[in-house]
Design an enzyme around this catalytic site. Structure first.
Site, mmCIF file in Angstrom:
data_model
loop_
_atom_site.group_PDB
_atom_site.id
_atom_site.type_symbol
_atom_site.label_atom_id
_atom_site.label_comp_id
_atom_site.label_asym_id
_atom_site.label_seq_id
_atom_site.Cartn_x
_atom_site.Cartn_y
_atom_site.Cartn_z
ATOM 1 N N LYS A 29 0.845 -1.193 0.000
ATOM 2 C CA LYS A 29 0.000 0.000 0.000
ATOM 3 C C LYS A 29 0.876 1.237 0.000
ATOM 4 O O LYS A 29 2.105 1.150 0.061
ATOM 5 C CB LYS A 29 -0.947 0.014 1.195
ATOM 6 C CG LYS A 29 -0.275 0.064 2.551
ATOM 7 C CD LYS A 29 -1.269 0.299 3.690
ATOM 8 C CE LYS A 29 -2.314 -0.763 3.804
ATOM 9 N NZ LYS A 29 -3.157 -0.624 5.025
ATOM 10 N N LYS A 87 -7.346 -5.884 -2.607
ATOM 11 C CA LYS A 87 -8.176 -5.227 -1.598
ATOM 12 C C LYS A 87 -8.713 -3.906 -2.145
ATOM 13 O O LYS A 87 -7.956 -3.103 -2.693
ATOM 14 C CB LYS A 87 -7.360 -4.939 -0.344
ATOM 15 C CG LYS A 87 -6.984 -6.173 0.457
ATOM 16 C CD LYS A 87 -5.886 -5.883 1.453
ATOM 17 C CE LYS A 87 -6.153 -4.689 2.319
ATOM 18 N NZ LYS A 87 -4.987 -4.355 3.179
#
Length: 248
Positions: A29, A87
């Site tokens: 991320k 995700k």
């Protein structure tokens, strides 16, 4: 309970690789772009190459708007770049119907390319602060869209944590609803070691952390430390043993 650790660079991924025996999923991320900020495709590729082949790589697609086509393309990009867990932070979806539409596009785009990919519909424990879908709607959104897991994180990183917004009994209901729908339940949001007993007791499948394993506990400016990953995993295992002994 699986341990998901979130490096934001190849250098941090190499630190994760040093502690690979203590973690289960490496999650890519970009914290400066939000709770589930998306990193660059080449960073995903390089991190995939940097960590052991038997460790799945997860990638966040971002805190996404209600733009199903845009999000589907972004999710496919993450899969093409080497992520097997995808995700999606449903930041801009204000109704369950919008969220289901976005996630159906993601599931189709990703699984047409790689059927064994694992799609995670992610919502926010502090949804009331940003106006997105209710946290307890996530398991049904994941089920209806064909996703594989439902996840909660926190959108606003201001020192408040998962249980500040969704108390343990509500998190237990989230996990129950996910399991009832044959989904995995993932929880994150400034998780600390003192939360592990509760997370273990309610049956959480995946716990996601970053700040807890960074120097000074700082998810943004701190760097992941292999020894902190090992210590966090040891505490997880201790609680798992204690819970198993109590249950038996």
């Amino acid at each position: 309970m699986l341990l998901l650790i979130s490096p934001d660079s190849v250098e941090e991924a190499l630190d994760c690789a040093k502690a690979a025996e203590h973690l289960d999923i490496v999650d890519v991320k970009k914290p400066d772009e939000g709770s589930l900020g998306a990193n660059y495709p080449w960073v995903i590729r390089d991190i995939r190459a940097a960590v052991p082949a038997d460790k799945p790589v997860s990638a966040t697609v971002g805190d996404v708007p209600y733009k199903p086509g845009t999000v589907a393309q972004a999710a496919l990009g993450a899969a093409v770049s080497g992520a097997t867990y995808i995700k999606v932070g449903l930041y801009g979806c204000t109704t369950p119907e919008q969220a289901v539409e976005v996630m159906r596009g993601v599931v189709r785009a990703v699984k047409d390319y790689r059927p064994d990919a694992f799609v995670v519909a992610s919502g926010y424990a502090d949804a009331h602060r940003i106006g997105c879908v209710n946290p307890l709607a996530l398991p049904d959104i994941a089920r209806l869209s064909g996703s594989d897991a439902a996840m909660l994180d926190t959108a606003v990183k201001d020192g408040t944590r998962l249980f500040d917004h969704v108390p343990p009994d509500a998190c237990a209901e989230f996990v129950r609803l996910a399991h009832e729908a044959d989904l995995l339940a993932a929880l994150a949001g400034s998780i600390k070691e003192e939360d592990l007993a509760t997370l273990t007791g309610i049956g959480t499948d995946i716990v996601g952390v970053r700040g807890a394993v960074c120097e000074r506990g700082d998810r943004t400016t701190g760097r992941i430390q292999p020894q902190l990953v090992a210590a966090f995993r040891a505490e997880m295992d201790r609680h798992a043993r204690a819970y198993a002994a109590t249950a038996s």
